[in-house]
Design a protein around this motif. Structure first.
Motif, PDB file in Angstrom:
ATOM      1  N   MET A  24      32.537  84.404  35.983  1.00  0.00           N
ATOM      2  CA  MET A  24      31.328  84.728  36.751  1.00  0.00           C
ATOM      3  C   MET A  24      31.265  83.857  37.999  1.00  0.00           C
ATOM      4  N   SER A  25      31.041  84.502  39.136  1.00  0.00           N
ATOM      5  CA  SER A  25      31.011  83.774  40.400  1.00  0.00           C
ATOM      6  C   SER A  25      29.583  83.505  40.851  1.00  0.00           C
ATOM      7  N   HIS A  26      29.449  82.461  41.651  1.00  0.00           N
ATOM      8  CA  HIS A  26      28.168  82.085  42.257  1.00  0.00           C
ATOM      9  C   HIS A  26      28.406  81.868  43.746  1.00  0.00           C
ATOM     10  N   SER A  27      27.342  81.941  44.516  1.00  0.00           N
ATOM     11  CA  SER A  27      27.447  81.776  45.964  1.00  0.00           C
ATOM     12  C   SER A  27      26.785  80.478  46.400  1.00  0.00           C
ATOM     13  N   LEU A  28      27.434  79.824  47.335  1.00  0.00           N
ATOM     14  CA  LEU A  28      26.916  78.575  47.879  1.00  0.00           C
ATOM     15  C   LEU A  28      26.931  78.669  49.397  1.00  0.00           C
ATOM     16  N   LEU A  29      25.784  78.425  50.014  1.00  0.00           N
ATOM     17  CA  LEU A  29      25.687  78.454  51.466  1.00  0.00           C
ATOM     18  C   LEU A  29      26.135  77.100  52.003  1.00  0.00           C
ATOM     19  N   LYS A  30      27.219  77.120  52.766  1.00  0.00           N
ATOM     20  CA  LYS A  30      27.805  75.882  53.283  1.00  0.00           C
ATOM     21  C   LYS A  30      27.579  75.782  54.779  1.00  0.00           C
ATOM     22  N   THR A  31      27.070  74.643  55.220  1.00  0.00           N
ATOM     23  CA  THR A  31      26.817  74.403  56.637  1.00  0.00           C
ATOM     24  C   THR A  31      27.902  73.504  57.213  1.00  0.00           C
ATOM     25  N   SER A  32      28.531  73.951  58.273  1.00  0.00           N
ATOM     26  CA  SER A  32      29.546  73.155  58.953  1.00  0.00           C
ATOM     27  C   SER A  32      28.869  72.310  60.025  1.00  0.00           C
ATOM     28  N   ILE A  33      29.299  71.039  60.104  1.00  0.00           N
ATOM     29  CA  ILE A  33      28.699  70.132  61.088  1.00  0.00           C
ATOM     30  C   ILE A  33      29.808  69.390  61.827  1.00  0.00           C
ATOM     31  N   ARG A  34      29.472  68.877  62.992  1.00  0.00           N
ATOM     32  CA  ARG A  34      30.409  68.052  63.749  1.00  0.00           C
ATOM     33  C   ARG A  34      29.689  66.815  64.265  1.00  0.00           C
ATOM     34  N   ASP A  35      30.474  65.777  64.490  1.00  0.00           N
ATOM     35  CA  ASP A  35      29.919  64.496  64.905  1.00  0.00           C
ATOM     36  C   ASP A  35      30.022  64.360  66.424  1.00  0.00           C
ATOM     37  N   LEU A  36      28.879  64.291  67.091  1.00  0.00           N
ATOM     38  CA  LEU A  36      28.840  64.080  68.540  1.00  0.00           C
ATOM     39  C   LEU A  36      28.197  62.731  68.803  1.00  0.00           C
ATOM     40  N   ASN A  37      29.071  61.708  68.912  1.00  0.00           N
ATOM     41  CA  ASN A  37      28.575  60.352  69.154  1.00  0.00           C
ATOM     42  C   ASN A  37      27.518  59.958  68.122  1.00  0.00           C
ATOM     43  N   ASN A  38      27.899  60.141  66.857  1.00  0.00           N
ATOM     44  CA  ASN A  38      27.031  59.796  65.722  1.00  0.00           C
ATOM     45  C   ASN A  38      25.802  60.682  65.612  1.00  0.00           C
ATOM     46  N   LEU A  39      25.789  61.786  66.340  1.00  0.00           N
ATOM     47  CA  LEU A  39      24.711  62.768  66.222  1.00  0.00           C
ATOM     48  C   LEU A  39      25.295  64.010  65.558  1.00  0.00           C
ATOM     49  N   TRP A  40      24.889  64.269  64.337  1.00  0.00           N
ATOM     50  CA  TRP A  40      25.450  65.378  63.570  1.00  0.00           C
ATOM     51  C   TRP A  40      24.829  66.699  64.015  1.00  0.00           C
ATOM     52  N   GLU A  41      25.686  67.623  64.425  1.00  0.00           N
ATOM     53  CA  GLU A  41      25.218  68.898  64.940  1.00  0.00           C
ATOM     54  C   GLU A  41      25.764  70.049  64.094  1.00  0.00           C
ATOM     55  N   PRO A  42      24.900  70.894  63.538  1.00  0.00           N
ATOM     56  CA  PRO A  42      25.371  72.056  62.778  1.00  0.00           C
ATOM     57  C   PRO A  42      26.156  73.010  63.678  1.00  0.00           C
ATOM     58  N   THR A  43      27.270  73.530  63.180  1.00  0.00           N
ATOM     59  CA  THR A  43      28.095  74.457  63.962  1.00  0.00           C
ATOM     60  C   THR A  43      28.127  75.860  63.373  1.00  0.00           C
ATOM     61  N   GLY A  44      27.599  76.040  62.187  1.00  0.00           N
ATOM     62  CA  GLY A  44      27.611  77.367  61.596  1.00  0.00           C
ATOM     63  C   GLY A  44      27.447  77.297  60.084  1.00  0.00           C
ATOM     64  N   GLN A  45      27.246  78.461  59.488  1.00  0.00           N
ATOM     65  CA  GLN A  45      27.081  78.549  58.043  1.00  0.00           C
ATOM     66  C   GLN A  45      28.027  79.606  57.483  1.00  0.00           C
ATOM     67  N   SER A  46      28.470  79.369  56.276  1.00  0.00           N
ATOM     68  CA  SER A  46      29.351  80.323  55.604  1.00  0.00           C
ATOM     69  C   SER A  46      29.016  80.337  54.117  1.00  0.00           C
ATOM     70  N   VAL A  47      29.322  81.457  53.467  1.00  0.00           N
ATOM     71  CA  VAL A  47      29.078  81.590  52.036  1.00  0.00           C
ATOM     72  C   VAL A  47      30.367  81.291  51.279  1.00  0.00           C
ATOM     73  N   VAL A  48      30.301  80.382  50.336  1.00  0.00           N
ATOM     74  CA  VAL A  48      31.452  79.994  49.533  1.00  0.00           C
ATOM     75  C   VAL A  48      31.230  80.474  48.104  1.00  0.00           C
ATOM     76  N   GLU A  49      32.217  81.172  47.563  1.00  0.00           N
ATOM     77  CA  GLU A  49      32.151  81.625  46.177  1.00  0.00           C
ATOM     78  C   GLU A  49      32.754  80.560  45.271  1.00  0.00           C
ATOM     79  N   TYR A  50      32.110  80.304  44.145  1.00  0.00           N
ATOM     80  CA  TYR A  50      32.626  79.304  43.216  1.00  0.00           C
ATOM     81  C   TYR A  50      32.304  79.726  41.789  1.00  0.00           C
TER      82      TYR A  50
END
Length: 315
Positions: A24-50
């Protein structure tokens, strides 16, 4: 039509299909982030099956008690339902999080977890005694650094008659290693894997000469989410069980499940005339699966007792 079905039938593929877990699979919403001079900025979201490891083991509950039924088609057209009992042959769990972090949240205690350093050192020492290839040793050191943290390592060494079924074994091991029940597939690094030994126990209807049904199998499966989309059982979905449609075959045509087909295989006492069909590509399939298992074990430097026995006593 019967002749065409028989020609396209593969008992080997039937075994692989019938013993492949679909979790049985479940879905997890994963947010991608990047580091801009110690300021974390979200770059997008994706659904991960697990999937949950506890759900994976539960699939083996009935198989552990009664065996997994595999429909075997004989050349004369007779079908026998052969049952196989699964045993945990080997397993390695590498986590994507440091073990210290797991301990911090109460997942482990010092007494019930493996030290990744001590276990890796122990594995390396055992292989250094038999290998003098320094280039290979350097490659292996680089590989080990990318595996993650080794949470659990187990290789079965008891003879088949001295083992307990898979579900019972996992339940016992989880008392000291609770991650076996609590981890998600997304918690595991791509190096995480398990192998299952399948031994025949009985068949219906009974046959007077059961020599052809004495084959045993060793399957290798990834248990990390990272590799699921790249593994398939084969390109021809009509090969397995076509003359005996739905006879003892579990359906995997569900959108809310993750199938874990084997990436590796070893066999014992497998008689080619019954199991291997050249018309369905079985020779190439079994060669590729064996090579994949062999390569995997060499890269991780795992002494796999069952694998070594199977390949030296194949017939």
């Amino acid at each position: 039509m019967a002749a065409i079905s028989l020609r396209r039938h593969s008992n080997l593929q039937c075994f692989l299909d019938s013993t492949t877990p679909s979790v049985m699979s479940h879905s997890l919403l994963k947010t991608s982030i990047r580091d801009l001079n110690n300021l974390w900025e979200p770059t997008g979201q994706s659904v991960v099956e697990y999937f949950n490891l506890a759900d994976l083991w539960s699939l083996y509950h009935e198989w552990s008690a009664y065996g997994a039924g595999v429909p075997i088609l004989f050349p004369g057209g007779e079908t026998v339902l052969q049952y196989y009992v699964p045993y945990l042959s080997a397993i390695q769990i590498y986590t994507t999080k440091p073990l210290a972090e797991l301990r911090a949240v109460g997942e482990d205690s010092e007494s019930d977890s493996l030290s990744d350093d001590s276990e890796i050192e122990r594995m390396s020492r055992s292989w250094d005694a038999t290998s003098e290839d320094s280039a290979f040793d350097q490659d292996h050191s680089l590989l080990m650094n990318r595996l993650g943290s080794l949470y659990f390592h187990y290789v079965e060494r008891c003879p088949p008659w001295g083992r307990i079924p898979l579900m019972d074994k996992v339940t016992t091991l989880s008392q000291s290693f609770p991650g076996l029940m609590s981890f998600k597939s997304t918690d595991l690094s791509p190096a995480s894997w398990m192998s299952i030994a399948w031994y025949p126990i009985y068949h219906i209807p009974a046959r007077r000469n059961a020599k052809d049904l004495s084959s045993s199998f060793l399957t290798f499966h990834t248990i990390s989410s990272s590799f699921q989309e790249n593994l398939t059982l084969g390109s021809d979905e009509n090969i397995c069980c076509s003359p005996v449609k739905n006879f003892g075959k579990r359906s995997k045509d569900t959108s809310n499940s993750i199938s874990l087909p084997p990436f590796g295989l070893a066999t014992y006492k497998m008689h080619g005339n019954l199991w291997i069909n050249s018309d369905t590509g079985d020779h190439a399939k079994i060669t590729n699966l064996y090579s994949s298992a062999n390569s995997w074990l060499k890269q991780l430097r795992v002494h796999h007792h069952d694998f070594n026995f199977f390949i030296t006593h194949a017939m």
